[in-house]
Design an enzyme around this catalytic site. Structure first.
Site, PDB file in Angstrom:
ATOM      1  N   TYR A 255      -0.902  48.872  -1.742  1.00  0.00           N
ATOM      2  CA  TYR A 255      -0.460  48.273  -0.480  1.00  0.00           C
ATOM      3  C   TYR A 255      -0.535  49.307   0.637  1.00  0.00           C
ATOM      4  CZ  TYR A 255       2.437  46.031   3.058  1.00  0.00           C
ATOM      5  OH  TYR A 255       2.904  45.499   4.240  1.00  0.00           O
TER       6      TYR A 255
ATOM      7  N   SER B 152       2.108  48.508   8.836  1.00  0.00           N
ATOM      8  CA  SER B 152       3.348  48.693   8.102  1.00  0.00           C
ATOM      9  C   SER B 152       3.791  50.145   8.203  1.00  0.00           C
ATOM     10  CB  SER B 152       3.150  48.333   6.627  1.00  0.00           C
ATOM     11  OG  SER B 152       4.279  48.692   5.852  1.00  0.00           O
TER      12      SER B 152
END
Length: 279
Positions: A146, A133
């Site tokens: 995250y 990501s």
């Protein structure tokens, strides 16, 4: 013809990667929790093999990999796509929530990779594609856990790119920005059960409020993103990082500037921490 193994491929960018690899004439193994949820256009191809796979179940991982090898004779490209999000201020997130996230995003990826590596070593070749990501190179408020999981993915992938080179195996981490998938739906994204009011009006809760505005209106096109991933994974030499999306490129420039700003005033003192007799 190569054999691709894609985890979490029942929807979103995982399904698009499977479609694109299939359209390129490859065999595709789709690892999903429930094979009945595989889209019909993928299910009806003889070159697609759906296997039940929960990446948090080590025994199930081994069975899925064995079934894939039995069906197609090997695995040429592993795409570690399975994962989910978790937003909220760090103080709001429980230990159980954090560990559940890492079990899927990090340890699941590690265990699937560990199961596939013996197959690739025996072949003398293979490509590992890990879906990371933009949050894997930049910590963002309201997404600390995250981000931590995706930083871990990037670190694992970078290490593997060197560690597995003697065996003819390459590793790449894909670092996409926001793409128009179901990732911001409750089925893929969790938020803390108990919000702390003190964080209202701060960057951490601004991220939570952003969800409703951004969901299904994200900049990135998952079909185009999948096409780029498959193109990169089909080249002779993988990039170590595949930075993907306009927003990722913009944030990467911010990251570069931050590194320089942090480094400049401390460079000499940092170097001076060496032993005085060092060459």
């Amino acid at each position: 013809m190569a054999t691709w193994f894609v985890t979490g491929a029942s929807r979103g960018i995982g399904a698009e990667i499977a479609r694109t690899a299939l359209a390129g004439g490859n065999n595709v193994v789709i690892g999903v929790r429930n094979p009945e949820r595989v889209p019909d256009d993928l299910r009806n191809s003889e070159r697609v093999f759906a296997v039940a796979l929960d990446v948090t179940d080590n025994a199930g991982i081994l069975r899925a990999v064995e079934a894939a090898v039995t069906r197609f004779g090997g695995i040429d490209v592993l795409v570690n796509n399975a994962g989910r999000g978790l937003l909220g201020a760090l103080e709001e997130i429980t230990d159980a929530e954090a560990r559940s996230l890492f079990d899927l995003n990090v340890f699941g990826l590690i265990n699937v990779t560990r199961a596939v590596l013996p197959v690739m070593r025996e072949q003398g070749s293979g490509k590992l594609v890990h879906i990371g990501s933009r949050s894997g190179f930049e910590g963002e408020p309201g997404a600390s856990l995250y981000c931590a999981s995706k930083f871990a993915v990037a670190g694992v992938s970078e290490a593997l790119s060197v560690e597995m080179a003697p065996f003819g195996i390459q590793s790449m981490v894909v670092e996409p920005g926001v793409f128009r998938t179901d990732f911001l739906d409750a089925s893929s994204l969790s938020v803390p059960a108990n919000r702390i009011a003190d964080y209202d009006g701060t960057p951490a809760h601004a991220t939570l409020e952003w969800i409703d505005q951004a969901n299904h209106a994200q900049l990135g096109d998952p079909v185009k993103g999948a096409a780029l991933i498959v193109e990169a994974a089909s080249t002779e030499k993988l990039p170590t990082h595949l930075y993907m999306g306009r927003d990722t490129l913009e944030r990467l420039e911010v990251k570069y500037r931050q590194v320089q700003d942090d480094l400049a005033p401390w460079r000499e003192k940092s170097a001076a921490t060496a032993h005085s007799d060092a060459a």
